[in-house]
Design a protein around this motif. Structure first.
Motif, PDB file in Angstrom:
ATOM      1  N   ASN A  57       0.821  -1.215   0.000  1.00  0.00           N
ATOM      2  CA  ASN A  57       0.000   0.000   0.000  1.00  0.00           C
ATOM      3  C   ASN A  57       0.855   1.264   0.000  1.00  0.00           C
ATOM      4  N   ILE A  58       1.996   1.213   0.656  1.00  0.00           N
ATOM      5  CA  ILE A  58       2.895   2.368   0.700  1.00  0.00           C
ATOM      6  C   ILE A  58       3.348   2.763  -0.703  1.00  0.00           C
ATOM      7  N   PHE A  59       3.529   1.770  -1.570  1.00  0.00           N
ATOM      8  CA  PHE A  59       4.091   2.027  -2.894  1.00  0.00           C
ATOM      9  C   PHE A  59       3.058   2.466  -3.929  1.00  0.00           C
ATOM     10  N   VAL A  60       1.779   2.549  -3.551  1.00  0.00           N
ATOM     11  CA  VAL A  60       0.775   3.015  -4.503  1.00  0.00           C
ATOM     12  C   VAL A  60       0.955   4.515  -4.734  1.00  0.00           C
ATOM     13  N   ARG A  61       1.170   4.896  -5.958  1.00  0.00           N
ATOM     14  CA  ARG A  61       1.378   6.296  -6.341  1.00  0.00           C
ATOM     15  C   ARG A  61       0.408   6.655  -7.459  1.00  0.00           C
ATOM     16  N   PRO A  62       0.227   7.945  -7.767  1.00  0.00           N
ATOM     17  CA  PRO A  62      -0.617   8.320  -8.902  1.00  0.00           C
ATOM     18  C   PRO A  62      -0.111   7.715 -10.201  1.00  0.00           C
ATOM     19  N   VAL A  63      -1.028   7.413 -11.091  1.00  0.00           N
ATOM     20  CA  VAL A  63      -0.682   6.825 -12.381  1.00  0.00           C
ATOM     21  C   VAL A  63       0.103   7.850 -13.209  1.00  0.00           C
ATOM     22  N   ALA A  64       1.075   7.368 -13.950  1.00  0.00           N
ATOM     23  CA  ALA A  64       1.896   8.254 -14.784  1.00  0.00           C
ATOM     24  C   ALA A  64       1.025   9.073 -15.732  1.00  0.00           C
ATOM     25  N   ALA A  65       1.402  10.331 -15.917  1.00  0.00           N
ATOM     26  CA  ALA A  65       0.616  11.258 -16.739  1.00  0.00           C
ATOM     27  C   ALA A  65       0.447  10.766 -18.173  1.00  0.00           C
ATOM     28  N   ARG A  66       1.433  10.042 -18.693  1.00  0.00           N
ATOM     29  CA  ARG A  66       1.357   9.591 -20.084  1.00  0.00           C
ATOM     30  C   ARG A  66       0.230   8.587 -20.303  1.00  0.00           C
ATOM     31  N   LEU A  67      -0.257   7.951 -19.233  1.00  0.00           N
ATOM     32  CA  LEU A  67      -1.336   6.975 -19.360  1.00  0.00           C
ATOM     33  C   LEU A  67      -2.712   7.580 -19.116  1.00  0.00           C
ATOM     34  N   ARG A  68      -2.773   8.823 -18.742  1.00  0.00           N
ATOM     35  CA  ARG A  68      -4.055   9.456 -18.450  1.00  0.00           C
ATOM     36  C   ARG A  68      -4.664  10.016 -19.737  1.00  0.00           C
ATOM     37  N   VAL A  69      -5.926   9.719 -19.928  1.00  0.00           N
ATOM     38  CA  VAL A  69      -6.667  10.264 -21.060  1.00  0.00           C
ATOM     39  C   VAL A  69      -7.293  11.568 -20.600  1.00  0.00           C
ATOM     40  N   ASP A  70      -7.031  12.642 -21.333  1.00  0.00           N
ATOM     41  CA  ASP A  70      -7.491  13.959 -20.914  1.00  0.00           C
ATOM     42  C   ASP A  70      -8.921  14.271 -21.317  1.00  0.00           C
ATOM     43  N   THR A  71      -9.536  13.383 -22.098  1.00  0.00           N
ATOM     44  CA  THR A  71     -10.942  13.580 -22.436  1.00  0.00           C
ATOM     45  C   THR A  71     -11.758  13.587 -21.147  1.00  0.00           C
ATOM     46  N   PRO A  72     -12.716  14.489 -20.987  1.00  0.00           N
ATOM     47  CA  PRO A  72     -13.494  14.530 -19.752  1.00  0.00           C
ATOM     48  C   PRO A  72     -14.079  13.171 -19.392  1.00  0.00           C
TER      49      PRO A  72
END
Length: 551
Positions: free
Chosen positions: A479-494
């Motif tokens: 659980n300690i190692f859970v971080r936000p997902v890398a920005a390159r994998l985020r879809v910016d569509t609403p």
């Protein structure tokens, strides 16, 4: 059109017809509190999977009726088709194993389909599979064919379990962006409470149908199948999805919720991220550390505390006569009832707390507290025969077992966004399938080894507690190692509330609308699911009172 083609078209079609997703989009002023009772209606029905053990003993004498007809050296393959020998409990419990293995697999396989077609069609399919599978199982019981019970209740019913379990997740999260944990906690609380309603109801029905000619199981299963079909269909047709850009009146997304609104991770990428596998591992370890020990809760408390349960502290478990065994078993049943109540309450409590503390912090607390209880309090209270402390420690452990299930959908939504959270949750539930094998394997293997060594029954369990504490420590580290997902994998569509495209006339257009007044409808909906649940809670609490009489 052939039946095969019709079924294929029905499952594939996303538009047109009463069950299509676009027919479930709610008006902008829809009362969102009508949605949780629909989810509860489905979860209370499929939650009976936890209570199927109520059938095992009657089915073990389905032919003999009063006394089992035992056939020596009966193999499992022979048990599947015999019509002259009664089934063993070990043969019947394969149905239980099938439930949870198939649940995880079907949730993973059909999670993406659910997101495409919407919760209404998924709920209808779940109702047909769960109730239909139970009806097929009833036929298997009536003609004494074990393979048909496995096929119906276990396999087909298990598919209904998987689809029904995840059907409300994405819908509730989208209706309650301000209370994600609480909303999913309410629904998943119903899954834990299904056995509290179904088991005593099944017991009453079996007593009604039992007679000299049979034990009343197949008739009971048919009645339950009919009840569950009606209740689940009512829940499925009550589902609505919010219009695009809908938000609760007066609510804005907090700045810290980076993945809560606006962006999401695509389904095809989610399982390729370390975040998915870290959360998968957390769920696996949390469930493994509890499911095995909860499964033997009654014999555990009897073996550890023995005569102290019946006011004869000098007696060991192996010295019990038949009367004393029955008295101790009643207390053991009370212990099971108590931890069942905490399992249910923990689903709502911990999931609701996570709305304030955050999902990662809540999991950290649950895993750390569980490890501390397993590693210190449980062994100490068992070794010193302090029953109240032992019971309360396991009550809290059970609450965190349930809390882990209820909090994980919101954890996924925070991590991956809401667009595909139902499908991602379905894939994550494969951890539950693995834990359903791993947890009991650890506990039973260690227990059987200690018994074979001739260890006193009271000393069997502390080493097991330490191993389970170690599993929770590993989960805490993950659980300690859970971080936000890398920005390159985020879809910016609403990340629209409704994942399919909708026309402007049903879109909230970013405006928060005050919901319509539907007080009577909300009251009736909640009464329909709340009254059976209260009855089940009362029945279980009454049984649990036998435990307190020993303090």
């Amino acid at each position: 059109m052939s039946l095969k083609v019709w079924v294929w078209e029905f499952m594939r079609s996303e538009r047109g017809g009463l069950l299509a997703r676009n027919r479930t989009i709610a008006p902008v002023d829809y009362q969102r509190w009508l949605i949780p009772p629909c989810a509860l209606a489905i979860h209370l029905c499929i939650g009976m999977a936890y209570g199927f053990s109520v059938f095992w003993l009657p089915l073990s004498r389905a032919i003999g009726v009063t006394n089992p007809i035992v056939c020596q050296n009966l193999t499992l393959l022979q048990a599947m088709t015999t019509t002259t020998c009664d089934w063993r409990v070990s043969d019947l419990t394969w149905t239980y194993s099938l439930f949870f293995v198939v649940l995880g697999v079907s949730a993973a396989v059909w999670g993406g389909w659910l997101e495409r077609v919407g919760p209404r069609k998924a709920g209808v399919v779940a109702a047909c599979c769960w109730a239909g599978g139970m009806a097929i199982g009833a036929v298997g019981v009536s003609i004494h064919q074990l393979w048909l019970l496995w096929l119906g209740a276990g396999l087909i019913g298990g598919i209904g379990l998987g689809i029904g379990y995840i059907s409300p997740v994405s819908t509730l999260i989208k209706w309650f962006p301000d209370k994600r944990g609480m909303a999913t906690g309410m629904a998943i609380m119903g899954f834990g409470g299904g056995a509290l309603v179904g088991s005593p109801l099944a017991d009453l029905l079996m007593k009604h149908f039992a007679g000299a000619a049979g034990v009343g199981v197949w008739q009971t299963m048919l009645v339950l199948a009919a009840i569950y079909l009606v209740a689940m269909l009512a829940g499925a047709f009550g589902y609505r999805v919010p219009p695009a850009n809908w938000t609760p009146s007066g609510w804005t997304a907090p700045p810290r919720a980076a993945m809560s609104t606006g962006t999401y991770v695509d389904l095809k990428d989610a399982h390729r991220t370390p975040q998915f596998w870290l959360i998968w591992t957390i769920l696996l370890l949390n469930v493994s550390a509890s499911i095995g020990i909860i499964g033997i809760a009654s014999p555990m408390v009897q073996e550890i505390f023995a005569g102290r349960l019946i006011s004869q502290p000098d007696l060991t478990f192996l010295q019990f006569d038949d009367v004393q065994k029955a008295a101790a078993a009643a207390v053991g049943a009370g212990f099971v009832g108590l931890i069942s109540l905490f399992n249910i309450g923990g689903r709502f409590f911990w999931a609701s707390i996570s709305d304030r503390l955050g999902r990662k912090s809540t999991y950290g607390i649950m895993l750390a507290l569980g490890a501390a209880l397993y590693g210190t309090i449980a062994p100490w209270s068992a070794g010193n025969a302090v029953l109240p402390v032992f019971v309360l420690s396991f009550a809290f452990i059970a609450s965190m077992y349930g809390g882990g299930f209820a909090t994980v959908p919101a954890y996924l939504a925070d991590t991956f966004g809401t667009r595909f959270v139902g499908a991602i949750h379905g894939r994550l539930l494969t951890a539950w399938s693995v834990a359903g094998v791993l947890g009991p394997l650890i506990v039973t293997t260690m227990r059987d080894a200690r018994v074979a060594e001739g260890a006193p029954r009271a000393s069997i369990y502390p080493p097991i507690f330490l191993v389970l504490a170690g599993l929770l420590v590993l989960g805490f580290v993950a659980n300690i190692f859970v971080r936000p997902v890398a920005a390159r994998l985020r879809v910016d569509t609403p990340d629209l509330a409704s994942s399919d495209s909708v026309s402007a006339d049903v879109s909230a257009q970013g405006v928060a609308i005050t919901p319509r007044r539907s007080g009577l409808a909300v009251l009736l909906a909640w009464a329909a699911v709340g009254l059976p649940l209260l009855w089940g809670l009362w029945t279980t609490a009454t049984k649990a009172s036998a435990l307190f009489a020993t303090w």
